[in-house]
Write an enzyme that holds these catalytic residues in place. Sequence first.
Site, mmCIF file in Angstrom:
data_model
loop_
_atom_site.group_PDB
_atom_site.id
_atom_site.type_symbol
_atom_site.label_atom_id
_atom_site.label_comp_id
_atom_site.label_asym_id
_atom_site.label_seq_id
_atom_site.Cartn_x
_atom_site.Cartn_y
_atom_site.Cartn_z
ATOM 1 N N HIS A 1 0.836 -1.204 0.000
ATOM 2 C CA HIS A 1 0.000 0.000 0.000
ATOM 3 C C HIS A 1 0.870 1.253 0.000
ATOM 4 O O HIS A 1 0.646 2.176 -0.793
ATOM 5 C CB HIS A 1 -0.918 -0.025 1.230
ATOM 6 C CG HIS A 1 -1.762 1.196 1.379
ATOM 7 N ND1 HIS A 1 -3.084 1.233 0.984
ATOM 8 C CD2 HIS A 1 -1.490 2.423 1.878
ATOM 9 C CE1 HIS A 1 -3.567 2.436 1.230
ATOM 10 N NE2 HIS A 1 -2.623 3.177 1.775
ATOM 11 N N GLU A 2 1.867 1.278 0.875
ATOM 12 C CA GLU A 2 2.744 2.461 0.960
ATOM 13 C C GLU A 2 3.601 2.603 -0.298
ATOM 14 O O GLU A 2 3.896 3.711 -0.732
ATOM 15 C CB GLU A 2 3.621 2.403 2.212
ATOM 16 C CG GLU A 2 2.848 2.368 3.521
ATOM 17 C CD GLU A 2 1.794 3.448 3.653
ATOM 18 O OE1 GLU A 2 2.004 4.579 3.166
ATOM 19 O OE2 GLU A 2 0.739 3.174 4.257
ATOM 20 N N HIS B 1 1.708 4.540 -2.921
ATOM 21 C CA HIS B 1 1.873 5.981 -2.727
ATOM 22 C C HIS B 1 3.228 6.435 -3.285
ATOM 23 O O HIS B 1 3.328 7.417 -4.013
ATOM 24 C CB HIS B 1 1.836 6.348 -1.235
ATOM 25 C CG HIS B 1 0.497 6.242 -0.589
ATOM 26 N ND1 HIS B 1 -0.574 7.026 -0.927
ATOM 27 C CD2 HIS B 1 0.057 5.455 0.426
ATOM 28 C CE1 HIS B 1 -1.609 6.730 -0.173
ATOM 29 N NE2 HIS B 1 -1.253 5.776 0.665
#
Length: 153
Positions: free
Chosen positions: A70-71, A74
Amino acid sequence: MDLINEKELYELVNKISVTYFQKPFIDDVRFNHRLRTTGGRYIPVKRLIELNPKYAMEMGQNEFIGIIKHELCHYHLHIEGKGYRHRDKDFRELLKRTGSPRFCSPLPSEEKNYKHVYRCKKCDQVYERKRRINIQKYRCGKCKGALKYVSID
């Protein structure tokens, strides 16, 4: 999963980056012991990923890898100049393509840690809270009825 050191953490993040995104991770990653309500965060100004070590300890490897993916969504979108925020279409599409979770599960140690219980006088809806609330100021979200304080656990 045991807590790993910073070098092993960087190697894990880089391996996941190459595997799922076909791009190397070239910036910094570290544990942040002060994170409480989230599994991790990406700080665009510093190009830094911070991860919550409690998730590595309590939730297991699959959940922790999901947070890293998920990170990394980003991170890679930010570097490419695309929409890297949660509301952006590019971000949501990359989450789906990589099989990354949109949100992380709550920690078992943080779950159901309620101290105060309130009940609606009208519809009997129960509200459990960690902190006290002003019952003169807040109403029931279901029927707008008045709340009453029930107990402290």
